[in-house]
Design an enzyme around this catalytic site. Structure first.
Site, PDB file in Angstrom:
ATOM      1  N   THR A  17       9.879 -15.761   7.106  1.00 36.74           N
ATOM      2  CA  THR A  17      11.384 -15.643   7.990  1.00 36.74           C
ATOM      3  C   THR A  17      11.620 -14.159   8.198  1.00 36.74           C
ATOM      4  O   THR A  17      12.856 -13.533   8.138  1.00 36.74           O
ATOM      5  CB  THR A  17      12.389 -16.082   6.819  1.00 36.74           C
ATOM      6  OG1 THR A  17      11.592 -15.235   4.875  1.00 36.74           O
ATOM      7  CG2 THR A  17      12.295 -17.192   6.527  1.00 36.74           C
ATOM      8  N   GLY A  18       9.987 -13.389   8.352  1.00 40.13           N
ATOM      9  CA  GLY A  18      10.539 -12.121   8.773  1.00 40.13           C
ATOM     10  C   GLY A  18      10.843 -12.235  10.037  1.00 40.13           C
ATOM     11  O   GLY A  18      10.064 -12.870  10.732  1.00 40.13           O
ATOM     12  N   TYR A 159      -7.519 -12.908  26.212  1.00 44.10           N
ATOM     13  CA  TYR A 159      -6.935 -12.769  26.717  1.00 44.10           C
ATOM     14  C   TYR A 159      -7.606 -12.525  28.730  1.00 44.10           C
ATOM     15  O   TYR A 159      -6.983 -13.701  29.242  1.00 44.10           O
ATOM     16  CB  TYR A 159      -5.068 -12.061  26.574  1.00 44.10           C
ATOM     17  CG  TYR A 159      -5.012 -12.207  25.567  1.00 44.10           C
ATOM     18  CD1 TYR A 159      -5.269 -12.995  24.391  1.00 44.10           C
ATOM     19  CD2 TYR A 159      -3.900 -11.406  25.074  1.00 44.10           C
ATOM     20  CE1 TYR A 159      -4.923 -12.508  23.529  1.00 44.10           C
ATOM     21  CE2 TYR A 159      -3.326 -11.047  24.420  1.00 44.10           C
ATOM     22  CZ  TYR A 159      -3.669 -12.205  22.709  1.00 44.10           C
ATOM     23  OH  TYR A 159      -3.251 -11.681  21.667  1.00 44.10           O
ATOM     24  N   GLU A 209     -18.402  -7.194  19.711  1.00 43.31           N
ATOM     25  CA  GLU A 209     -18.710  -6.046  19.996  1.00 43.31           C
ATOM     26  C   GLU A 209     -19.616  -5.053  19.129  1.00 43.31           C
ATOM     27  O   GLU A 209     -20.082  -5.929  17.814  1.00 43.31           O
ATOM     28  CB  GLU A 209     -16.859  -5.456  19.652  1.00 43.31           C
ATOM     29  CG  GLU A 209     -16.655  -6.108  18.877  1.00 43.31           C
ATOM     30  CD  GLU A 209     -14.652  -5.435  18.103  1.00 43.31           C
ATOM     31  OE1 GLU A 209     -13.682  -5.830  18.867  1.00 43.31           O
ATOM     32  OE2 GLU A 209     -14.356  -5.181  16.674  1.00 43.31           O
ATOM     33  N   HIS A 247     -10.638  -1.126  16.196  1.00 45.28           N
ATOM     34  CA  HIS A 247     -10.556  -1.800  15.336  1.00 45.28           C
ATOM     35  C   HIS A 247     -11.618  -1.760  13.628  1.00 45.28           C
ATOM     36  O   HIS A 247     -12.712  -0.775  14.079  1.00 45.28           O
ATOM     37  CB  HIS A 247     -11.778  -3.117  15.325  1.00 45.28           C
ATOM     38  CG  HIS A 247     -10.913  -4.029  16.640  1.00 45.28           C
ATOM     39  ND1 HIS A 247     -11.647  -4.727  17.799  1.00 45.28           N
ATOM     40  CD2 HIS A 247      -9.852  -4.372  16.855  1.00 45.28           C
ATOM     41  CE1 HIS A 247     -11.071  -5.063  18.610  1.00 45.28           C
ATOM     42  NE2 HIS A 247      -9.748  -5.160  18.071  1.00 45.28           N
TER      43      HIS A 247
END
Lengths: 290, 389
Positions: A17-18, A159, A209, A247
């Site tokens: 519900t956040g 992507y 990476e 990251h």
């Protein structure tokens, strides 16, 4: 076919519900994912996005038969959420949240392993089986159905790669964003055999990476066990040592974890390694022709 | 986040990890006072900067009188200390730690860090104290003893025995060592540390162990619950532009090339740097603008990139997923109104609504904005623009 998730997979959302949970659960449902409910402690009994809300994961599992949980709770509560999912018998937890403390993940992962629950993430875009099931925050429309499996530590590079694969006339079976934190769930070494076993997957793209040695482990595994062609790109060839590149896990420590050593290991394992990420699609087209 | 030696030792003291007595000072006068207060006839004057190799760079000196304490403190304070970890420009020393002397019998190395493959902390010890552990690992790996500590058991005596016997300690010394190592593990876990390094750990003439040096780094994701550690942050040790970027939710790291980069996502940001390099240019920075790429964040990104006078062109590389490219395009146009961008900006927008975005950029007719069709095209154009072609 695909790996891990498909059109029949029943998914609940922790942190349903956040704001983030709501937005992305809605997007996943629009994609076709079977979101069968969610968990927000204290809001049990309510309905959200047309699905039931439960106080506990155990109740959600008992009532819906869900096997996968998508986790959107804030960083401080991630380990609690992961452990609750494991305790409730969830088979796979997909942890989207960014910023979870490493110590928390160390305990949560150890407990998940003990309870035989697989995890993906944290700090990742999630997992998508093209045109069937999206559990995460990736833009679904990029992932056209096809025969390429994708494993990536980075969201936007996932992507970018999927887009190039599609532009070359191919498509995706399943794409897994494994995340770039120091401690993550499923990694190359666990996912590669799944793609190897999946008859629909004809080739694999892996994006790594700098930092850690998961890609080196993957290279050793590929050399021994993977017969399908693999194309790889390792981000951070131009990254300076000792700096954290966005990251939490993307850091060259001393002289360990460089892109160059990972690229060399993968090349030695027979992987088609590209130097520029712009060449992922082209390289894939080449290995698919062989 | 990293802290200074003297701060790490404060944390050690609270957990009864033995260290020497010392005081942090900012002037030669204070240095003398500190030495007098400590007493004795030998002191160590240690530059406090966030980098290893301070001794070799001339930042750690042994003083045999308070006159020497004064002159050495005067020499070290204000110097640009160059070590193998600071880069050639070095780091300005703004404070020194005055520590009492010790009766050193033997030097060791002791470290704790996360083993990412094992997914648990490992404690490492070596008899080659005082040497760079990377060199020891490279040249004589057999001289490093490692124990993995399962967080579910915590540090047990057997972990300590394995290290102690491996170091060749006397049986009578083993319990003291275990106590030391066990306390150090608690310091590590209780503060969400990602690294502790004691180099050297020393054994004194009377068989005690002491942390002669101390280095600590912490998990940034856990700082929200580590008030004491957060207060130890020394902003003067960090890059000002990186701090400023952080305030706006941007992740920025300065590099030494001339092609500025603005990208959404850390992996793609690194990939963009690599592509620029591949196309014959050099990236000026790493910059992840995050998921939203709004006009404000893009404008701030331009500001930060352009603080670097080397930047001759900027490559904006956005793969629109949830964030739509048309909105990003408008953001970029807005941003050029908020801030003055006087170098060519090569823009590659792909993903959701990329075609509309290209139209928006074209119609805006801003002279120094050049559209690119894909990643390689964008990198090529940016490299050429930076070369003035």
């Amino acid at each position: 076919m695909s790996i891990l998730v498909n059109k029949d997979t029943k998914v609940i959302v922790q942190g349903f519900t956040g704001k983030e949970g709501t937005f992305h659960a809605e997007q996943c449902m629009a994609y076709g994912t079977k979101i069968v409910g969610g968990v927000t402690p204290g809001k049990g009994g309510q309905e959200h996005l047309g699905q039931p809300v439960f106080n506990t994961v155990a109740e959600a599992v008992a009532s819906t038969g869900a096997t996968v949980s998508m986790i959107f709770v804030p960083p401080a509560f991630v380990s609690d959420a992961v452990m609750e999912a494991a305790d409730a018998g969830i088979a796979l937890a997909v942890i989207i949240t960014e910023g979870a403390p490493v110590k928390d993940m160390m305990f949560a992962k150890a407990y998940a392993v003990k309870k035989d629950m697989m995890t993906i993430g944290p700090n990742c875009p999630g997992i998508i089986t093209a045109e069937e099931c999206k559990i995460g925050i990736m833009p679904g429309f990029i992932f056209k159905k096809g025969n390429v499996g994708l494993i990536s530590k980075s969201g936007t590079l996932t992507y970018e790669s999927a887009n190039q694969v599609v532009k070359e006339g191919f498509g995706i079976t399943t794409a897994v964003g494994i995340g770039g934190d120091p401690i993550i769930g499923l990694s190359y070494k666990q996912l590669l055999p799944m793609f190897e076993a999946d008859p629909e997957t004809h080739a694999i793209v892996m994006i790594g990476e700098i930092g850690g040695d998961l890609e080196i482990q993957a290279a050793a595994y590929i050399k021994e066990h993977i017969t399908k062609p693999v194309v790889a790109f390792i981000a951070g060839q131009t990254a300076p040592a000792g700096k954290r590149m966005g990251h939490a896990g993307a850091i060259i420590s001393g002289s360990a974890g460089t892109a160059q050593e990972k690229m060399a290991a993968l090349e030695a394992a027979g992987v088609r390694v590209v130097v520029s990420p712009a060449d992922i699609g082209k390289a894939l087209a080449e290995v698919m022709k062989k | 986040m990293n802290i200074h030696e003297y701060q790490a030792k404060e944390l050690f003291k609270k957990y009864n990890v033995p260290t020497l007595r010392g005081h942090i000072v900012f002037t030669p006068d204070e240095a003398v006072k500190a030495a007098q207060e400590l007493g004795g006839n030998i002191w160590v004057v240690k530059a406090q900067i966030h980098a290893g190799g301070r001794g070799l760079g001339g930042g750690v000196k042994l003083a045999r009188s308070t006159t020497e304490v004064r002159s050495m403190a005067a020499e070290i304070l204000g110097m640009q200390l160059v070590t193998h970890q600071t880069g050639p420009e070095g780091k300005l020393v703004q404070k020194v730690y005055i520590e009492e002397g010790a009766d050193i019998k033997k030097e060791y190395y002791l470290g704790l860090l996360l083993d990412r493959a094992l997914e648990m902390p490992i404690m490492m010890a070596s008899t080659e104290g005082g040497m760079a552990i990377e060199d020891v690992a490279h040249n004589t790996p057999e001289k490093i003893i490692k124990v993995a500590i399962d967080p579910l058991t915590g540090f047990q005596s057997f972990h300590g025995r394995k290290l102690a016997f491996g170091l060749g300690l006397e049986v009578s010394e083993i319990n003291t060592f275990i106590k030391f190592a066990s306390a150090l593990y608690r310091v590590y876990m209780d503060h969400d540390a990602e690294m502790i390094e004691i180099n050297p750990l020393v054994k004194t003439g009377d068989g005690k162990f002491l942390a002669l040096d101390a280095k600590m780094g912490f998990d940034n994701n856990a700082l929200y619950r580590q008030d004491q550690v957060r207060e130890m942050r020394d902003l003067s040790e960090e890059e000002p532009t990186e701090i400023e970027a952080d305030k706006y939710g941007l992740s920025y790291i300065k590099l030494d090339g001339n092609v500025g980069c603005m990208v959404n996502g850390a992996g793609l940001a690194m990939g963009t740097m690599d592509t620029i390099n591949y196309e014959g240019g050099k990236p000026a920075n790493f910059l992840d603008v995050g998921g939203s790429a709004s006009a404000e964040t893009v404008a701030k990104g331009f500001d930060i990139i352009l603080k670097d006078p080397n930047v001759k062109a900027i490559f904006v590389n956005i793969f629109g997923g949830i964030v739509r490219c048309d909105r990003v395009a408008n953001g970029i146009i807005e941003a050029t109104k908020i801030t003055n961008v006087n170098v060519p900006v090569i823009v590659r927008l792909d993903g959701t609504n990329a075609i509309e975005a290209a139209e928006i950029l074209k119609n805006a007719g801003i002279a120094n904005i050049v559209a690119a069709t894909d990643l390689a095209d964008g990198a090529r154009k940016a490299v050429a623009a930076a070369k003035g072609e």
